[in-house]
Design a protein around this motif. Structure first.
Motif, PDB file in Angstrom:
ATOM      1  N   THR A 195       0.836  -1.197   0.000  1.00 17.78           N
ATOM      2  CA  THR A 195       0.000   0.000   0.000  1.00 17.78           C
ATOM      3  C   THR A 195       0.871   1.247   0.000  1.00 17.78           C
ATOM      4  N   LEU A 196       0.232   2.379  -0.276  1.00 19.07           N
ATOM      5  CA  LEU A 196       0.860   3.697  -0.142  1.00 19.07           C
ATOM      6  C   LEU A 196       0.032   4.468   0.877  1.00 19.07           C
TER       7      LEU A 196
ATOM      8  N   ALA B 252      -3.584  -6.269   3.470  1.00 19.87           N
ATOM      9  CA  ALA B 252      -3.205  -4.876   3.686  1.00 19.87           C
ATOM     10  C   ALA B 252      -4.314  -3.918   3.277  1.00 19.87           C
ATOM     11  N   CYS B 253      -5.159  -4.344   2.334  1.00 22.43           N
ATOM     12  CA  CYS B 253      -6.171  -3.452   1.771  1.00 22.43           C
ATOM     13  C   CYS B 253      -7.490  -3.547   2.544  1.00 22.43           C
TER      14      CYS B 253
ATOM     15  N   THR C   9      -7.911  -7.593   0.430  1.00 25.05           N
ATOM     16  CA  THR C   9      -6.965  -8.211  -0.483  1.00 25.05           C
ATOM     17  C   THR C   9      -5.552  -8.016   0.065  1.00 25.05           C
ATOM     18  N   TYR C  10      -4.674  -8.912  -0.336  1.00 20.33           N
ATOM     19  CA  TYR C  10      -3.287  -8.905   0.138  1.00 20.33           C
ATOM     20  C   TYR C  10      -2.611  -7.563  -0.080  1.00 20.33           C
ATOM     21  N   SER C  11      -2.784  -6.996  -1.280  1.00 22.01           N
ATOM     22  CA  SER C  11      -2.184  -5.713  -1.637  1.00 22.01           C
ATOM     23  C   SER C  11      -3.255  -4.765  -2.162  1.00 22.01           C
TER      24      SER C  11
ATOM     25  N   ALA D 299       2.014 -15.553  -0.907  1.00 20.32           N
ATOM     26  CA  ALA D 299       1.875 -14.536   0.136  1.00 20.32           C
ATOM     27  C   ALA D 299       0.449 -13.994   0.181  1.00 20.32           C
ATOM     28  N   ALA D 300      -0.133 -13.783  -0.999  1.00 23.77           N
ATOM     29  CA  ALA D 300      -1.516 -13.293  -1.062  1.00 23.77           C
ATOM     30  C   ALA D 300      -2.490 -14.325  -0.499  1.00 23.77           C
ATOM     31  N   ARG D 301      -2.265 -15.584  -0.820  1.00 23.27           N
ATOM     32  CA  ARG D 301      -3.145 -16.639  -0.311  1.00 23.27           C
ATOM     33  C   ARG D 301      -3.063 -16.727   1.221  1.00 23.27           C
ATOM     34  N   GLU D 302      -1.863 -16.561   1.762  1.00 26.96           N
ATOM     35  CA  GLU D 302      -1.716 -16.615   3.217  1.00 26.96           C
ATOM     36  C   GLU D 302      -2.482 -15.464   3.873  1.00 26.96           C
ATOM     37  N   ALA D 303      -2.428 -14.292   3.259  1.00 25.85           N
ATOM     38  CA  ALA D 303      -3.076 -13.119   3.834  1.00 25.85           C
ATOM     39  C   ALA D 303      -4.594 -13.174   3.683  1.00 25.85           C
TER      40      ALA D 303
END
Length: 211
Positions: free
Chosen positions: A32-33, A95-96, A100-102, A132-136
């Motif tokens: 994220t930003l 994070a989102c 979603t992961y990102s 990593a996305a699946r884990e999150a």
């Protein structure tokens, strides 16, 4: 970490803010930003978890305070002009705010044909980010979700099973079988590295060191 912040080199904008790129310390994916002011940066340093300034709500917010999706800070870097930060974190969940992961979605700007010789190891980067996305996110029905929810013992069992399958395929002198089983082993090894929060880059660095 608080004492290590180079306050004298930081350049906050007219609103007292500085943009922060949040990056997964393991997969290196940009998550994220966000923005920090002096207070949120101090709280980040004190707690070891990310705090930001919400421009829309005009208030401090602790990432994951309500969702539980906290971000443990691993490192903080300042750019050469002192007006932007990169914070590497170990995320505990998406994070989102959309779960979603990102916060960033992939966009293809050019076809691969226009980029010259493709990176022969690009699939490993893609897999590391996907795992990593699946884990999150833990999507229902995902095999990765199943492995992460079962835990390290299940993952280790699969790594052992796939290693044995590679040995059998090699003994059978079957290239097709060995190719298939080696792919399974690499996949499960990447899942294990993610569970252990060990970047693939560190493994590659070890190989380079040995060379």
């Amino acid at each position: 970490m608080k004492n290590a912040i180079p306050w004298e080199s930081l350049r906050f904008d007219a609103d007292g803010l500085i943009p922060v790129v949040v990056q997964d310390a393991v997969s290196k994916e940009v998550l994220t930003l966000a923005y920090m002011n002096r207070t949120s940066l101090e709280k980040t340093a004190e707690t070891g978890e990310t705090w930001f300034w919400s421009r829309s709500r005009q208030e401090l917010w602790h990432k994951g305070a309500t969702s539980g999706n906290t971000q443990r800070v691993v490192s903080l870097r300042v750019d050469c002009d002192g007006d932007a930060l990169v914070v590497q974190v170990i995320p505990n969940g998406p994070a989102c705010h959309r779960e979603t992961y990102s916060c960033f979605a992939g966009i293809t700007l050019e076809s691969q044909d226009n980029l010259g010789e493709p990176d022969r190891f690009a699939i490993l980067n893609e897999l590391e980010s996907l795992i990593a996305a699946r884990e999150a996110e833990r999507p229902e029905g995902s095999y990765c979700t199943y492995l992460f929810e079962k835990g390290v013992d299940k993952i280790l069992k699969k790594v052992g099973e796939e290693a044995a399958e590679v040995i059998i395929a090699a003994k059978n002198r079957s290239h097709d079988e060995l190719q298939y089983e080696a792919a399974d082993l690499l996949f499960h090894l990447l899942v294990l590295l993610r569970e252990q929060k060990l970047p693939l880059d560190d493994v590659l660095a070890e190989l380079k060191h040995r060379r």
